[in-house]
Design an enzyme around this catalytic site. Structure first.
Site, PDB file in Angstrom:
ATOM      1  N   GLY A  15       0.690  -1.178   0.081  1.00  0.00           N
ATOM      2  CA  GLY A  15      -0.106   0.062   0.114  1.00  0.00           C
ATOM      3  C   GLY A  15       1.010   1.243  -0.120  1.00  0.00           C
ATOM      4  O   GLY A  15       0.581   2.122  -0.896  1.00  0.00           O
ATOM      5  N   LYS A  16       1.955   1.354   0.914  1.00  0.00           N
ATOM      6  CA  LYS A  16       2.842   2.538   0.872  1.00  0.00           C
ATOM      7  C   LYS A  16       3.546   2.559  -0.312  1.00  0.00           C
ATOM      8  O   LYS A  16       3.569   3.661  -0.961  1.00  0.00           O
ATOM      9  CB  LYS A  16       3.729   2.306   2.027  1.00  0.00           C
ATOM     10  CG  LYS A  16       3.428   2.497   3.441  1.00  0.00           C
ATOM     11  CD  LYS A  16       4.792   2.492   4.475  1.00  0.00           C
ATOM     12  CE  LYS A  16       4.315   2.446   5.737  1.00  0.00           C
ATOM     13  NZ  LYS A  16       5.580   2.573   6.667  1.00  0.00           N
ATOM     14  N   ASP A  70       8.278   5.881   8.597  1.00  0.00           N
ATOM     15  CA  ASP A  70       7.637   5.251   9.641  1.00  0.00           C
ATOM     16  C   ASP A  70       6.220   6.054   9.595  1.00  0.00           C
ATOM     17  O   ASP A  70       6.367   7.395  10.020  1.00  0.00           O
ATOM     18  CB  ASP A  70       8.512   5.266  11.020  1.00  0.00           C
ATOM     19  CG  ASP A  70       8.100   4.243  11.879  1.00  0.00           C
ATOM     20  OD1 ASP A  70       7.778   2.781  11.320  1.00  0.00           O
ATOM     21  OD2 ASP A  70       7.853   4.218  13.095  1.00  0.00           O
ATOM     22  N   SER A  71       5.230   5.424   9.879  1.00  0.00           N
ATOM     23  CA  SER A  71       3.743   5.987   9.960  1.00  0.00           C
ATOM     24  C   SER A  71       3.037   5.104  10.965  1.00  0.00           C
ATOM     25  O   SER A  71       3.184   4.005  11.127  1.00  0.00           O
ATOM     26  CB  SER A  71       3.129   6.193   8.543  1.00  0.00           C
ATOM     27  OG  SER A  71       3.410   5.008   8.020  1.00  0.00           O
ATOM     28  N   PHE A 155      -5.268   1.066   2.127  1.00  0.00           N
ATOM     29  CA  PHE A 155      -4.866  -0.017   2.969  1.00  0.00           C
ATOM     30  C   PHE A 155      -4.894   0.492   4.470  1.00  0.00           C
ATOM     31  O   PHE A 155      -5.348   1.243   4.967  1.00  0.00           O
ATOM     32  CB  PHE A 155      -3.240  -0.267   2.460  1.00  0.00           C
ATOM     33  CG  PHE A 155      -2.150   0.715   2.843  1.00  0.00           C
ATOM     34  CD1 PHE A 155      -2.036   2.065   2.119  1.00  0.00           C
ATOM     35  CD2 PHE A 155      -1.389   0.735   4.204  1.00  0.00           C
ATOM     36  CE1 PHE A 155      -0.970   2.834   2.623  1.00  0.00           C
ATOM     37  CE2 PHE A 155      -0.625   1.633   4.714  1.00  0.00           C
ATOM     38  CZ  PHE A 155      -0.468   2.595   4.009  1.00  0.00           C
ATOM     39  N   TYR A 157      -5.718   1.155   7.961  1.00  0.00           N
ATOM     40  CA  TYR A 157      -6.915   1.532   8.855  1.00  0.00           C
ATOM     41  C   TYR A 157      -7.766   2.400   7.998  1.00  0.00           C
ATOM     42  O   TYR A 157      -8.946   3.025   8.362  1.00  0.00           O
ATOM     43  CB  TYR A 157      -6.454   2.246  10.097  1.00  0.00           C
ATOM     44  CG  TYR A 157      -5.595   1.312  10.934  1.00  0.00           C
ATOM     45  CD1 TYR A 157      -6.243   0.414  11.951  1.00  0.00           C
ATOM     46  CD2 TYR A 157      -4.206   1.373  10.963  1.00  0.00           C
ATOM     47  CE1 TYR A 157      -5.527  -0.073  12.775  1.00  0.00           C
ATOM     48  CE2 TYR A 157      -3.501   0.534  11.966  1.00  0.00           C
ATOM     49  CZ  TYR A 157      -4.011  -0.149  12.638  1.00  0.00           C
ATOM     50  OH  TYR A 157      -3.567  -0.990  13.734  1.00  0.00           O
ATOM     51  N   ASP A 158      -7.494   2.765   6.631  1.00  0.00           N
ATOM     52  CA  ASP A 158      -8.136   3.514   5.709  1.00  0.00           C
ATOM     53  C   ASP A 158      -9.764   3.463   5.886  1.00  0.00           C
ATOM     54  O   ASP A 158     -10.299   4.324   5.751  1.00  0.00           O
ATOM     55  CB  ASP A 158      -7.667   3.562   4.449  1.00  0.00           C
ATOM     56  CG  ASP A 158      -6.619   4.337   3.847  1.00  0.00           C
ATOM     57  OD1 ASP A 158      -6.009   5.112   4.892  1.00  0.00           O
ATOM     58  OD2 ASP A 158      -5.624   4.013   2.887  1.00  0.00           O
ATOM     59  N   HIS A 183      -1.290  12.234   5.258  1.00  0.00           N
ATOM     60  CA  HIS A 183      -0.018  12.484   5.956  1.00  0.00           C
ATOM     61  C   HIS A 183       0.991  12.240   5.231  1.00  0.00           C
ATOM     62  O   HIS A 183       2.056  12.999   5.249  1.00  0.00           O
ATOM     63  CB  HIS A 183      -0.070  11.703   7.422  1.00  0.00           C
ATOM     64  CG  HIS A 183      -0.425  10.050   6.967  1.00  0.00           C
ATOM     65  ND1 HIS A 183      -1.505   9.928   6.457  1.00  0.00           N
ATOM     66  CD2 HIS A 183       0.272   9.131   7.260  1.00  0.00           C
ATOM     67  CE1 HIS A 183      -1.925   8.510   6.256  1.00  0.00           C
ATOM     68  NE2 HIS A 183      -0.567   7.982   6.828  1.00  0.00           N
ATOM     69  N   ARG A 184       1.050  11.138   4.278  1.00  0.00           N
ATOM     70  CA  ARG A 184       2.417  10.753   3.509  1.00  0.00           C
ATOM     71  C   ARG A 184       2.318  11.614   2.501  1.00  0.00           C
ATOM     72  O   ARG A 184       3.521  12.265   2.014  1.00  0.00           O
ATOM     73  CB  ARG A 184       2.125   9.262   2.914  1.00  0.00           C
ATOM     74  CG  ARG A 184       3.429   8.644   2.602  1.00  0.00           C
ATOM     75  CD  ARG A 184       3.287   7.187   2.307  1.00  0.00           C
ATOM     76  NE  ARG A 184       2.874   6.567   3.729  1.00  0.00           N
ATOM     77  CZ  ARG A 184       2.075   6.034   4.196  1.00  0.00           C
ATOM     78  NH1 ARG A 184       0.714   6.233   3.300  1.00  0.00           N
ATOM     79  NH2 ARG A 184       1.872   5.651   5.256  1.00  0.00           N
TER      80      ARG A 184
HETATM   81  P1  IMP Z   1       5.119   0.919   9.693  1.00  0.00           P
HETATM   82  O1  IMP Z   1       5.123  -0.112   8.263  1.00  0.00           O
HETATM   83  O2  IMP Z   1       5.749   0.423  10.659  1.00  0.00           O
HETATM   84  O3  IMP Z   1       5.341   2.425   9.479  1.00  0.00           O
HETATM   85  O4  IMP Z   1       3.670   0.748   9.972  1.00  0.00           O
HETATM   86  C1  IMP Z   1       2.760   1.651   9.292  1.00  0.00           C
HETATM   87  C2  IMP Z   1       1.266   0.773   9.704  1.00  0.00           C
HETATM   88  O5  IMP Z   1       0.385   2.093  10.234  1.00  0.00           O
HETATM   89  C3  IMP Z   1       0.536   0.311   8.519  1.00  0.00           C
HETATM   90  O6  IMP Z   1       0.836  -0.965   8.605  1.00  0.00           O
HETATM   91  C4  IMP Z   1      -0.813   0.714   8.648  1.00  0.00           C
HETATM   92  O7  IMP Z   1      -1.530  -0.247   9.577  1.00  0.00           O
HETATM   93  C5  IMP Z   1      -0.872   1.992   9.427  1.00  0.00           C
HETATM   94  N1  IMP Z   1      -0.746   3.012   8.367  1.00  0.00           N
HETATM   95  C6  IMP Z   1       0.181   3.916   8.095  1.00  0.00           C
HETATM   96  N2  IMP Z   1      -0.201   5.075   7.188  1.00  0.00           N
HETATM   97  C7  IMP Z   1      -1.592   4.394   6.770  1.00  0.00           C
HETATM   98  C8  IMP Z   1      -2.291   4.959   5.767  1.00  0.00           C
HETATM   99  O8  IMP Z   1      -1.814   5.795   4.910  1.00  0.00           O
HETATM  100  N3  IMP Z   1      -3.597   4.328   5.620  1.00  0.00           N
HETATM  101  C9  IMP Z   1      -4.057   3.323   6.625  1.00  0.00           C
HETATM  102  N4  IMP Z   1      -3.116   2.975   7.575  1.00  0.00           N
HETATM  103  C10 IMP Z   1      -1.737   3.291   7.466  1.00  0.00           C
END
Ligand code: IMP
Length: 201
Positions: A15-16, A70-71, A155, A157-158, A183-184
């Site tokens: 998704g990212k 990191d999000s 993807f 929590y959208d 946010h991204r």
């Molecule tokens: P990371 O890969 O450790 O940064 O985890 C990020 C997690 O935050 C993702 O697996 C999602 O569960 C959630 N997340 C981050 N950005 C989004 C977004 O844009 N939409 C929905 N969920 C997000």
């Protein structure tokens, strides 16, 4: 910059990756998994530390321009969870659906069908593992999480995240619209300006 056309994104999250390819059209975006890079356990206590760690791991393994993201989703009523644990809120190898159901249950335990929430993204771009001046950018999206899930776009929590002043969830809007407000998307706009001023110096 060492390699202006290709950026290794330090994630395996499809998704990212799709969002980065859309948000950075002038770069060739590849995932760290396509280079066989194994992510390390996230040890930081902040999104900043984790993003820097991700970028450094990808940069060390690839020797290429590397981007850490990191999000996560912060819900103040749940003591700022899922927060740093957003990807593994339900359990260590949780799917997006399991994480959403876990969040729904946690809200219901508090007898809430919605709560204030915000998404954050912290980006770190490193030219090389020893880069002394990585570029940082952050973005935030305020809104609400609701136990009612709508749409299956995006993807994570959208489907349960409703931006402030919006009746539709992020799961109901298209990728271009999400890119403008997310946010991204906001963090990438800041990072792009920094890259431009860096490369024109
Ligand atoms: P990371 O890969 O450790 O940064 O985890 C990020 C997690 O935050 C993702 O697996 C999602 O569960 C959630 N997340 C981050 N950005 C989004 C977004 O844009 N939409 C929905 N969920 C997000």
């Amino acid at each position: 910059m060492a390699d202006q056309t290709t950026i290794v994104v330090a994630t395996n999250n499809q998704g990212k990756l799709k969002e980065f390819a859309l948000l950075l059209p002038s770069f060739h975006i590849i995932s760290q998994s396509s280079l066989g890079i194994i992510p390390e356990e996230e040890l930081g206590e902040t999104f900043f530390e984790n993003s820097l760690q991700k970028a450094r791991v990808a940069s060390t393994a690839s020797g290429m321009l590397s981007l850490g993201d990191d999000s996560g989703l912060i819900v103040p009523a749940l003591n700022n969870l899922p927060g740093l644990r957003s990807a593994r809120y339900a359990h260590e190898n949780a799917t997006d659906e399991e994480n959403r159901q876990h969040l729904k249950k946690e809200l219901e335990k508090l007898e809430l069908n919605q709560a204030k929430a915000y998404f954050v993204s912290v980006l770190v771009l490193m030219q090389a593992p020893a880069d002394p001046f990585p570029l940082f950018a952050t973005g935030l999206l305020e809104g609400f999480v609701k136990t009612t899930m709508q749409g299956d776009n995006g993807f994570g929590y959208d489907p349960m995240f409703y931006p402030k002043d919006s009746n539709v969830s992020l799961g109901e809007i298209g990728p271009d619209e999400k890119a403008l407000l997310s946010h991204r998307g906001k963090a990438i706009q800041i990072l792009t300006r920094k890259i431009e001023s860096f490369t024109s110096e």
